[in-house]
Design a protein around this motif. Structure first.
Motif, PDB file in Angstrom:
ATOM      1  N   TRP A  66      36.706  33.733  53.246  1.00 44.26           N
ATOM      2  CA  TRP A  66      36.528  35.087  52.711  1.00 44.26           C
ATOM      3  C   TRP A  66      36.628  36.134  53.810  1.00 44.26           C
ATOM      4  CZ3 TRP A  66      32.447  35.941  48.317  1.00 44.26           C
ATOM      5  CH2 TRP A  66      32.752  35.113  47.236  1.00 44.26           C
ATOM      6  N   PRO A  83      37.452  42.864  45.949  1.00 49.31           N
ATOM      7  CA  PRO A  83      37.588  41.439  45.630  1.00 49.31           C
ATOM      8  C   PRO A  83      38.323  41.234  44.314  1.00 49.31           C
ATOM      9  CG  PRO A  83      35.418  42.185  44.976  1.00 49.31           C
ATOM     10  CD  PRO A  83      36.106  43.376  45.625  1.00 49.31           C
ATOM     11  N   LEU A 131      39.653  35.861  46.185  1.00 52.85           N
ATOM     12  CA  LEU A 131      38.543  35.110  46.773  1.00 52.85           C
ATOM     13  C   LEU A 131      38.179  33.857  45.980  1.00 52.85           C
ATOM     14  CD1 LEU A 131      36.130  38.049  47.740  1.00 52.85           C
ATOM     15  CD2 LEU A 131      37.856  36.920  49.162  1.00 52.85           C
TER      16      LEU A 131
END
Length: 376
Positions: free
Chosen positions: A115, A133, A214
Motif C-alpha cells: 500500500w 484509494p 489497494l
C-alpha cells in the motif's frame, strides 16, 4: 515522507498495522517516518505501536483530542475525532517538511506493505497531489457511495473518483499546506464529512488527483453498525453540505475527467452479500404512505406521481430507474440547501426512497455481469 496511523484503543490491531506499514516504508522509502496520532488510548496502543516499529522505522507519537459527546446531537457512527486525528498527522508532516504524506487507519486488517508505494509513489514520482484509494468491493457493497456520492462528485466536481470517502489517502506537501490553511477542521460535522471535503478540495482546487488500487478493505468493527437511515444521513449529509459550500465553484465546471489508477487489482473482492429485497420494498411502500406529503414539499409533482406508481406496482414490475433516482437525489440536495425542513428530517425522508432504488438495482442486476454499467 510521513505515514500517519490514527488510533484510539487499538492495541489488538495497531502492532500488525505498524509492522506492515514499516516494512513498506523500509522497502520503498527508507527516509520515511511513522506518525501515530493517538486519541488518548488507555489499552496500551502506543506501547504496542512503539514496540512494533522498533529498529525498523522511526515512530513519532502525537496526540489529538476526541471531541466531547453532545447528548442532544444525532448519534454519530464512525471514528469519533477523525478530523482532529488527520489534522494532527498533517501538522506533523508539515513540521517535518515531508514531500508526501499518507494516512492509515489503525483498525485495518487488510493493509499490506505494498500500500505504501501505491499511495505515495504517485506523489513522489508522478507529481500528483491527492491519491484516493480504490478498494475492490462486491457491487452491492458501498451502495450509498456508488448511487449518490460518486455520481454527484463526478457530475458537479468534474472528477471520476469512484470512492471519494474511501478512508485512506496520500497527498503532496502542496495539498497538505492548502488543507492546513482551511477552517473546515472546526466545523460541527467535520468527522462525518472530512474525507469528502479533502477529496473535493483537491478536485476543485487545481490539484492533480489519481487513484490507487489497494485490493480489498477489511477492518475491526468496534461498535454496532449503524442502521441504513443513520448511515445515509451521515454520508449523504456530508456530500450535500460540501456541495452547498462549493456552489460557486461547481457551477462553472463542465464535463468530467477519468483518473489514472496506480497499482493493480489483487482479485480480493469480498463475497457476495445476501440481499433480501422484500424488506426494502416494504420500507419503500410504507414510506410512501407515511411520507408522501413530506416528499411533496421536496420533489416535483411529476416525480411524486412516478413514486406513487412504483408504490402500487407489484414486485416483479418494480423498476426504480436511474433517471428517476437522479431526479430524487438532486431534489433532496436542493431542499437541503433551501432549508425546507431540518436536515435530519430531510435525510430521514430519503431513506425509503434509497431502499426502493436499491431493491430495484439488486433485482435488475442479480446474476448479470453489467452491474457497474448499471451504475454509470
Amino acid at each position: 515522507m510521513v505515514v500517519g496511523i490514527i488510533s484510539y484503543n487499538d492495541a489488538d490491531t495497531v502492532g500488525d498495522v505498524v509492522r506492515r506499514v514499516s516494512a513498506g516504508i523500509a522497502a520503498h522509502a527508507p527516509q520515511g517516518c511513522l506518525v501515530l496520532a493517538d486519541g488518548g488510548s488507555t489499552d496500551g496502543t502506543v506501547k504496542r505501536a512503539e514496540s512494533a516499529a522498533a529498529d525498523v522505522c522511526p515512530l513519532v507519537t502525537v496526540d489529538y483530542s476526541r471531541p466531547a459527546l453532545d447528548p442532544l446531537a444525532a448519534p454519530y457512527h464512525g471514528w469519533y475525532g477523525r478530523a482532529a486525528a488527520i489534522l494532527s498527522v498533517l501538522r506533523a508532516a508539515s513540521a517535518r517538511t515531508a514531500a508526501a504524506c499518507a494516512v492509515i487507519d489503525a483498525r485495518l486488517t487488510s493493509v499490506s506493505p505494498e500500500w505504501m508505494p501505491s499511495l505515495l509513489e504517485p506523489v513522489l514520482s508522478e507529481e500528483f497531489d491527492y491519491v484516493a484509494p480504490y478498494y475492490e468491493r462486491h457491487p452491492y457493497e458501498g451502495a450509498i457511495t456508488k448511487s449518490v456520492i460518486a455520481p454527484m462528485f463526478r457530475a458537479l466536481y468534474g472528477v471520476r473518483l469512484r470512492q471519494p470517502a474511501g478512508g485512506e489517502f496520500g497527498c503532496s506537501s502542496r495539498l497538505l499546506q492548502h488543507l492546513l490553511d482551511q477552517t473546515y477542521w472546526a466545523a460541527k460535522d467535520a468527522d462525518s464529512g472530512i474525507d469528502i471535503w479533502m477529496a473535493s478540495a483537491a478536485a476543485v482546487g487545481g490539484f492533480r488527483v489519481c487513484e490507487a488500487a489497494l485490493g480489498g478493505r477489511t477492518h475491526v468493527v468496534k461498535e454496532d453498525p449503524p442502521d441504513v437511515s443513520t448511515a445515509l444521513g451521515q454520508v449523504v449529509g456530508g456530500m450535500f453540505a460540501d456541495v452547498e459550500a462549493r456552489a460557486e465553484t461547481w457551477q462553472r465546471i463542465r464535463g468530467s475527467q477519468t483518473l489514472p489508477v496506480f497499482g493493480r487489482s489483487r482479485g480480493e473482492m469480498t463475497r457476495q452479500p445476501v440481499v433480501d429485497v422484500e424488506p426494502m420494498l416494504d420500507r419503500f411502500r410504507l414510506g410512501f404512505d407515511a411520507l408522501r406529503d413530506v416528499w411533496a414539499w421536496i420533489v416535483a409533482p411529476r416525480t411524486l406521481l412516478q413514486l406513487k406508481a412504483l408504490a402500487e406496482a407489484p414486485a416483479p414490475q418494480f423498476r426504480f430507474g436511474n433517471e428517476l433516482w437522479t431526479q430524487v437525489v438532486y431534489d433532496f440536495a436542493l431542499a437541503y440547501r433551501a432549508r425546507s425542513m431540518p436536515h435530519d428530517h430531510l435525510l430521514g425522508a430519503l431513506t425509503p426512497l434509497y431502499l426502493g432504488w436499491l431493491a430495484s438495482f439488486v433485482e435488475e442486476t442479480r446474476g448479470t455481469g453489467d452491474v457497474e454499467d448499471r451504475l454509470a
